[in-house]
Design a protein around this motif. Structure first.
Motif, mmCIF file in Angstrom:
data_model
loop_
_atom_site.group_PDB
_atom_site.id
_atom_site.type_symbol
_atom_site.label_atom_id
_atom_site.label_comp_id
_atom_site.label_asym_id
_atom_site.label_seq_id
_atom_site.Cartn_x
_atom_site.Cartn_y
_atom_site.Cartn_z
ATOM 1 N N ALA A 75 -21.896 -10.682 13.018
ATOM 2 C CA ALA A 75 -22.152 -9.234 13.431
ATOM 3 C C ALA A 75 -21.908 -8.477 12.294
ATOM 4 C CB ALA A 75 -21.147 -9.079 14.759
ATOM 5 N N GLN A 76 -20.844 -8.403 11.487
ATOM 6 C CA GLN A 76 -20.669 -7.750 10.250
ATOM 7 C C GLN A 76 -21.595 -7.463 9.370
ATOM 8 O OE1 GLN A 76 -17.132 -8.986 8.160
ATOM 9 N NE2 GLN A 76 -15.774 -8.887 9.975
ATOM 10 N N LEU A 77 -22.457 -8.718 9.344
ATOM 11 C CA LEU A 77 -23.644 -8.701 8.476
ATOM 12 C C LEU A 77 -24.920 -8.382 8.989
ATOM 13 C CD1 LEU A 77 -22.965 -12.280 6.511
ATOM 14 C CD2 LEU A 77 -22.494 -9.749 5.544
ATOM 15 N N SER A 78 -24.640 -7.941 10.215
ATOM 16 C CA SER A 78 -26.048 -7.395 11.052
ATOM 17 C C SER A 78 -26.974 -8.581 11.231
ATOM 18 C CB SER A 78 -26.975 -6.101 10.570
ATOM 19 O OG SER A 78 -25.986 -5.165 10.225
ATOM 20 N N ARG A 79 -26.290 -9.936 11.519
ATOM 21 C CA ARG A 79 -27.140 -10.944 11.752
ATOM 22 C C ARG A 79 -26.926 -10.987 13.278
ATOM 23 N NH1 ARG A 79 -25.854 -15.893 7.342
ATOM 24 N NH2 ARG A 79 -27.435 -16.847 9.038
ATOM 25 N N HIS A 80 -27.496 -10.076 13.994
ATOM 26 C CA HIS A 80 -27.351 -10.003 15.459
ATOM 27 C C HIS A 80 -28.026 -11.085 16.092
ATOM 28 C CE1 HIS A 80 -25.782 -6.151 14.596
ATOM 29 N NE2 HIS A 80 -26.938 -5.523 13.996
ATOM 30 N N SER A 81 -28.842 -11.743 15.943
ATOM 31 C CA SER A 81 -29.473 -12.906 16.663
ATOM 32 C C SER A 81 -28.515 -14.028 16.490
ATOM 33 C CB SER A 81 -30.895 -13.291 16.056
ATOM 34 O OG SER A 81 -31.507 -14.354 16.908
ATOM 35 N N ASP A 82 -27.975 -14.217 15.172
ATOM 36 C CA ASP A 82 -26.988 -15.432 15.139
ATOM 37 C C ASP A 82 -25.911 -15.452 16.112
ATOM 38 O OD1 ASP A 82 -28.858 -17.053 13.291
ATOM 39 O OD2 ASP A 82 -28.250 -15.652 11.782
ATOM 40 N N ALA A 83 -25.252 -13.957 15.831
ATOM 41 C CA ALA A 83 -24.162 -13.561 16.682
ATOM 42 C C ALA A 83 -24.178 -13.887 17.937
ATOM 43 C CB ALA A 83 -23.558 -12.047 16.245
ATOM 44 N N ALA A 84 -25.499 -13.493 18.620
ATOM 45 C CA ALA A 84 -25.528 -13.674 20.100
ATOM 46 C C ALA A 84 -25.705 -14.979 20.366
ATOM 47 C CB ALA A 84 -26.915 -12.937 20.417
ATOM 48 N N ALA A 85 -26.251 -15.787 19.487
ATOM 49 C CA ALA A 85 -26.368 -17.205 19.891
ATOM 50 C C ALA A 85 -24.934 -17.828 19.693
ATOM 51 C CB ALA A 85 -27.128 -17.857 18.727
ATOM 52 N N VAL A 86 -24.078 -17.270 18.797
ATOM 53 C CA VAL A 86 -22.772 -18.211 18.680
ATOM 54 C C VAL A 86 -21.880 -17.548 19.948
ATOM 55 C CG1 VAL A 86 -20.443 -18.224 17.378
ATOM 56 C CG2 VAL A 86 -22.738 -18.223 16.080
ATOM 57 N N PHE A 87 -21.770 -16.548 20.138
ATOM 58 C CA PHE A 87 -21.064 -16.081 21.401
ATOM 59 C C PHE A 87 -21.604 -16.546 22.550
ATOM 60 C CE2 PHE A 87 -20.232 -12.143 18.583
ATOM 61 C CZ PHE A 87 -19.148 -12.616 18.320
ATOM 62 N N GLY A 88 -22.737 -16.697 22.741
ATOM 63 C CA GLY A 88 -23.556 -17.302 23.880
ATOM 64 C C GLY A 88 -22.942 -18.909 24.192
ATOM 65 N N ARG A 89 -22.859 -19.484 23.051
ATOM 66 C CA ARG A 89 -22.448 -20.874 22.867
ATOM 67 C C ARG A 89 -20.914 -20.905 23.472
ATOM 68 N NH1 ARG A 89 -23.935 -24.275 17.652
ATOM 69 N NH2 ARG A 89 -22.687 -25.750 18.906
#
Length: 210
Positions: free
Chosen positions: A111-125
């Motif tokens: 999220a800090q790096l604005s990699r929002h797709s990756d952040a959403a995937a991690v939080f989803g898991r």
């Protein structure tokens, strides 16, 4: 010699001896151990540059060494090197998928790096393993909103709101979401509801009129 210097508190000198030992040591495992020790000595003198260099040497010498990965993740994270910390957190999470603290930190760095797709995937898991994890839900909401996936974000917010119907933090996040979704009137009502659930407000409501 490094050990003797460390016993005297001469950590910079100890690091120098360990660097010499690392260059001469044929064993990758022992090089990693020496590098980790040197990183600890460098940290004791707040020599961050040397500490980072040593943890990187430790990982390079023995990429499968858990302690080296942990040290590298923590050192780069504390130094603000999010991009350098992420691969180590990924390795650690892959090694132990049940470690949701590692996963949460990984999501936060994305999220800090604005990699929002990756952040959403991690939080989803994380939510798949721990559906009641409020921080993961909030992180996923923020990431989905940043991606303009508002329908998905709303589903997560409503699920959270259903589980915690009187939690002011959750209610305020619902209000923020409504504002972000272009629904200001609903957002204002949601904020009033959240304000009414604050402990101080609830106590005032319970006082008898005189």
């Amino acid at each position: 010699m490094a050990s003797q210097d460390a016993d005297r508190g001469e950590f910079a000198s100890a690091v120098g001896h360990l660097e010499t030992a690392i260059q001469a040591e044929p064993s990758r495992a022992l090089r990693a151990e020496d590098a980790l020790t040197a990183a600890q000595f460098a940290a004791a003198t707040q020599d961050v540059a040397t500490q980072l260099r040593m943890v990187d040497i430790a990982v390079e010498a023995n990429p499968a060494y858990l302690s080296a990965r942990q040290a590298a993740a923590a050192a780069h994270d504390e130094a603000g090197n999010s991009a350098q910390a992420i691969p180590h957190y990924l390795w650690l999470w892959d090694a132990n998928p049940s470690d949701l603290k590692i996963a949460s930190r990984l999501g936060a760095l994305y999220a800090q790096l604005s990699r929002h797709s990756d952040a959403a995937a991690v939080f989803g898991r994380i939510l798949e393993r721990d559906p009641d994890n409020v921080q993961a839900a909030l992180g996923r909401i923020d990431a989905l909103v940043a991606l303009n996936r508002m329908d998905e974000a709303e589903r997560v917010v409503l699920t959270l709101k259903k589980k915690y119907p009187t939690n002011p933090m959750v209610l305020y996040r619902w209000a923020d979401f409504l504002e972000q979704a272009g629904r200001p009137d609903e957002a204002e009502r949601a904020r009033e509801a959240a304000q009414g659930e604050l402990p101080g407000v609830k106590r005032r409501k319970m006082r008898k009129l005189r």
